[in-house]
Design a protein around this motif. Structure first.
Motif, PDB file in Angstrom:
ATOM      1  N   VAL A 118     -41.331 -70.119 -50.580  1.00 40.39           N
ATOM      2  CA  VAL A 118     -42.714 -70.270 -50.112  1.00 40.39           C
ATOM      3  C   VAL A 118     -42.907 -71.697 -49.608  1.00 40.39           C
ATOM      4  O   VAL A 118     -42.619 -72.659 -50.329  1.00 40.39           O
ATOM      5  N   VAL A 119     -43.379 -71.821 -48.379  1.00 40.08           N
ATOM      6  CA  VAL A 119     -43.629 -73.130 -47.765  1.00 40.08           C
ATOM      7  C   VAL A 119     -45.010 -73.106 -47.112  1.00 40.08           C
ATOM      8  O   VAL A 119     -45.641 -72.054 -47.015  1.00 40.08           O
ATOM      9  N   ASN A 120     -45.459 -74.258 -46.635  1.00 41.28           N
ATOM     10  CA  ASN A 120     -46.709 -74.300 -45.865  1.00 41.28           C
ATOM     11  C   ASN A 120     -46.804 -75.613 -45.105  1.00 41.28           C
ATOM     12  O   ASN A 120     -45.871 -76.424 -45.115  1.00 41.28           O
ATOM     13  N   ASP A 121     -47.942 -75.820 -44.435  1.00 37.14           N
ATOM     14  CA  ASP A 121     -48.169 -77.117 -43.781  1.00 37.14           C
ATOM     15  C   ASP A 121     -49.435 -77.796 -44.270  1.00 37.14           C
ATOM     16  O   ASP A 121     -49.702 -78.941 -43.911  1.00 37.14           O
ATOM     17  N   ASP A 122     -50.232 -77.109 -45.085  1.00 38.37           N
ATOM     18  CA  ASP A 122     -51.482 -77.687 -45.587  1.00 38.37           C
ATOM     19  C   ASP A 122     -51.276 -78.526 -46.842  1.00 38.37           C
ATOM     20  O   ASP A 122     -52.227 -79.150 -47.326  1.00 38.37           O
ATOM     21  N   GLY A 123     -50.071 -78.533 -47.379  1.00 34.35           N
ATOM     22  CA  GLY A 123     -49.788 -79.321 -48.566  1.00 34.35           C
ATOM     23  C   GLY A 123     -49.656 -78.469 -49.807  1.00 34.35           C
ATOM     24  O   GLY A 123     -50.201 -77.368 -49.905  1.00 34.35           O
ATOM     25  N   ILE A 124     -48.942 -78.993 -50.776  1.00 30.71           N
ATOM     26  CA  ILE A 124     -48.561 -78.217 -51.954  1.00 30.71           C
ATOM     27  C   ILE A 124     -49.735 -77.816 -52.833  1.00 30.71           C
ATOM     28  O   ILE A 124     -49.661 -76.868 -53.600  1.00 30.71           O
ATOM     29  N   THR A 125     -50.862 -78.525 -52.725  1.00 29.57           N
ATOM     30  CA  THR A 125     -52.030 -78.194 -53.550  1.00 29.57           C
ATOM     31  C   THR A 125     -53.073 -77.368 -52.804  1.00 29.57           C
ATOM     32  O   THR A 125     -54.148 -77.094 -53.345  1.00 29.57           O
ATOM     33  N   ALA A 126     -52.797 -76.947 -51.582  1.00 28.56           N
ATOM     34  CA  ALA A 126     -53.768 -76.186 -50.789  1.00 28.56           C
ATOM     35  C   ALA A 126     -54.021 -74.815 -51.414  1.00 28.56           C
ATOM     36  O   ALA A 126     -53.108 -74.175 -51.936  1.00 28.56           O
ATOM     37  N   PRO A 127     -55.256 -74.325 -51.350  1.00 30.49           N
ATOM     38  CA  PRO A 127     -55.562 -72.990 -51.891  1.00 30.49           C
ATOM     39  C   PRO A 127     -54.744 -71.877 -51.239  1.00 30.49           C
ATOM     40  O   PRO A 127     -54.401 -70.894 -51.892  1.00 30.49           O
ATOM     41  N   GLY A 128     -54.424 -72.021 -49.951  1.00 32.56           N
ATOM     42  CA  GLY A 128     -53.682 -70.967 -49.264  1.00 32.56           C
ATOM     43  C   GLY A 128     -52.298 -70.738 -49.822  1.00 32.56           C
ATOM     44  O   GLY A 128     -51.855 -69.597 -49.964  1.00 32.56           O
ATOM     45  N   ILE A 129     -51.589 -71.805 -50.160  1.00 33.90           N
ATOM     46  CA  ILE A 129     -50.245 -71.628 -50.719  1.00 33.90           C
ATOM     47  C   ILE A 129     -50.323 -71.090 -52.141  1.00 33.90           C
ATOM     48  O   ILE A 129     -49.447 -70.335 -52.577  1.00 33.90           O
ATOM     49  N   LEU A 175     -36.116 -64.033 -48.542  1.00 32.02           N
ATOM     50  CA  LEU A 175     -37.299 -64.056 -47.683  1.00 32.02           C
ATOM     51  C   LEU A 175     -37.876 -65.464 -47.676  1.00 32.02           C
ATOM     52  O   LEU A 175     -37.846 -66.160 -48.691  1.00 32.02           O
ATOM     53  N   CYS A 176     -38.397 -65.871 -46.521  1.00 28.11           N
ATOM     54  CA  CYS A 176     -39.140 -67.126 -46.412  1.00 28.11           C
ATOM     55  C   CYS A 176     -40.539 -66.783 -45.906  1.00 28.11           C
ATOM     56  O   CYS A 176     -40.683 -66.130 -44.866  1.00 28.11           O
ATOM     57  N   VAL A 177     -41.566 -67.207 -46.643  1.00 30.24           N
ATOM     58  CA  VAL A 177     -42.947 -66.991 -46.215  1.00 30.24           C
ATOM     59  C   VAL A 177     -43.653 -68.333 -46.139  1.00 30.24           C
ATOM     60  O   VAL A 177     -43.455 -69.205 -46.984  1.00 30.24           O
ATOM     61  N   SER A 178     -44.473 -68.499 -45.117  1.00 29.07           N
ATOM     62  CA  SER A 178     -45.150 -69.764 -44.875  1.00 29.07           C
ATOM     63  C   SER A 178     -46.657 -69.530 -44.789  1.00 29.07           C
ATOM     64  O   SER A 178     -47.105 -68.595 -44.133  1.00 29.07           O
ATOM     65  N   GLY A 179     -47.440 -70.391 -45.458  1.00 35.66           N
ATOM     66  CA  GLY A 179     -48.901 -70.244 -45.434  1.00 35.66           C
ATOM     67  C   GLY A 179     -49.471 -70.200 -46.838  1.00 35.66           C
ATOM     68  O   GLY A 179     -48.872 -70.750 -47.754  1.00 35.66           O
ATOM     69  N   ILE A 180     -50.538 -69.507 -47.041  1.00 29.04           N
ATOM     70  CA  ILE A 180     -51.386 -68.935 -46.006  1.00 29.04           C
ATOM     71  C   ILE A 180     -52.153 -70.080 -45.371  1.00 29.04           C
ATOM     72  O   ILE A 180     -52.836 -70.841 -46.067  1.00 29.04           O
ATOM     73  N   ASN A 181     -52.040 -70.223 -44.059  1.00 28.19           N
ATOM     74  CA  ASN A 181     -52.639 -71.356 -43.371  1.00 28.19           C
ATOM     75  C   ASN A 181     -54.155 -71.245 -43.328  1.00 28.19           C
ATOM     76  O   ASN A 181     -54.715 -70.169 -43.148  1.00 28.19           O
ATOM     77  N   HIS A 182     -54.810 -72.396 -43.487  1.00 30.22           N
ATOM     78  CA  HIS A 182     -56.258 -72.477 -43.316  1.00 30.22           C
ATOM     79  C   HIS A 182     -56.537 -72.642 -41.822  1.00 30.22           C
ATOM     80  O   HIS A 182     -56.473 -73.740 -41.276  1.00 30.22           O
ATOM     81  N   GLY A 183     -56.842 -71.552 -41.118  1.00 29.92           N
ATOM     82  CA  GLY A 183     -57.056 -71.566 -39.680  1.00 29.92           C
ATOM     83  C   GLY A 183     -56.035 -70.704 -38.974  1.00 29.92           C
ATOM     84  O   GLY A 183     -54.899 -70.535 -39.445  1.00 29.92           O
ATOM     85  N   LEU A 184     -56.427 -70.149 -37.819  1.00 30.55           N
ATOM     86  CA  LEU A 184     -55.565 -69.231 -37.083  1.00 30.55           C
ATOM     87  C   LEU A 184     -54.395 -69.936 -36.410  1.00 30.55           C
ATOM     88  O   LEU A 184     -54.490 -71.098 -36.021  1.00 30.55           O
ATOM     89  N   ASN A 185     -53.317 -69.180 -36.257  1.00 33.05           N
ATOM     90  CA  ASN A 185     -52.169 -69.610 -35.461  1.00 33.05           C
ATOM     91  C   ASN A 185     -51.833 -68.537 -34.447  1.00 33.05           C
ATOM     92  O   ASN A 185     -50.673 -68.195 -34.222  1.00 33.05           O
ATOM     93  N   ASN A 186     -52.874 -67.982 -33.826  1.00 34.60           N
ATOM     94  CA  ASN A 186     -52.664 -66.957 -32.813  1.00 34.60           C
ATOM     95  C   ASN A 186     -52.421 -67.590 -31.446  1.00 34.60           C
ATOM     96  O   ASN A 186     -52.570 -68.797 -31.259  1.00 34.60           O
TER      97      ASN A 186
END
Length: 258
Positions: free
Chosen positions: A11-22, A96-107
């Motif tokens: 599990v990875v993300n870009d909002d940071g390790i303490t973000a609610p989405g991750i 499996l690698c999952v990234s997010g859940i991002n705060h904001g769309l990436n469409n």
């Protein structure tokens, strides 16, 4: 009868390790496998596929949520995946690698700038089935509960069926609790009409603040923008081979006089 082996999920993300989405993503993934989190120590939105060169990277194990193996990385989302594969998993690929859940769309065109999606793409480059998840809510109080059942189902489908080589899934959710279902989509032809507001700092020196309006130039009903506007989760298969194959025959008609 032997018990089926649990899948290992990075599990990875870009909002940071303490973000609610991750937090929402790791707890959903914990329902279906062994979770290992490697995430940036601070927000890294808009970093795209940047990597850290010329300065050291830090990777520290942290104890934030009980029962989940977690590492805090000083680098970019892509750095997180690279360090996870080489140092945390010691070259043994997760399932499996999952990234997010991002705060904001990436469409649409946002996929090119997204640290969330670049982390998932890096997973796919490493031949790991990978998914990026994003929600249309920038708030740190965003409600991820309505999309979590879809996150779980999509992850289970990927674990069961795999993905075509060189492909990663870009999944976006509308905000709210009335998600109608899932649509397999293409990326919409849309972009940001950007402006830079010039402002003055206390020393009367100008600086610029990026603003803009998202413009959809695509009226198709098979796009991610259309699906989200109609309260569907969009799934776009994305490839990291950026070759414009359709342009090769055109370029082969050119005469190079050298």
């Amino acid at each position: 009868m032997t018990k089926a082996k649990q899948p290992t999920i990075l599990v990875v993300n870009d909002d940071g390790i303490t973000a609610p989405g991750i937090k929402a993503l790791m707890h959903t993934m914990k329902e279906i496998g062994r979770v290992v989190v490697v995430a940036p120590d601070s927000p890294q939105s808009g970093m795209g596929h940047a990597i850290t060169i010329g300065k050291p990277l830090r990777l520290d194990e942290v104890d934030i949520y009980e029962g989940i193996e977690m590492y805090r990385c000083s680098g970019t989302p892509v750095d997180c995946v690279k360090l996870a594969v080489t140092k945390v998993f010691n070259g043994v690929k997760p399932d499996l690698c999952v990234s997010g859940i991002n705060h904001g769309l990436n469409n649409s065109i946002n996929v090119l700038y997204s640290g969330t999606m670049s982390a998932a793409v890096e997973g796919a480059i490493e031949s790991i089935p990978s998914i990026g998840f994003s929600l249309d809510d920038y708030s740190m109080q965003a409600d991820f509960e309505p999309c979590q059942k879809f996150v779980k189902e999509i992850a289970q489908q990927v674990l069961a069926h795999g993905l075509p080589a060189g492909t990663v899934l870009n999944v976006n959710f509308p905000a709210g609790n009335k998600i109608k279902g899932v649509k397999i989509c293409r990326q919409a032809n849309a972009k940001w009409a950007e402006e830079f507001d010039m402002r003055m700092d206390p020393y009367k020196r100008p600086y610029y603040w990026l603003t803009g309006v998202f413009q959809n130039n695509d009226q198709g009903q098979d796009t991610d923008v259309w699906a989200l506007e109609h309260n569907y989760a969009s799934i776009v298969p994305v490839q990291f081979d950026m070759t414009a194959h359709h342009a090769i025959p055109v370029l082969n008609t050119w005469l190079f006089n050298v």
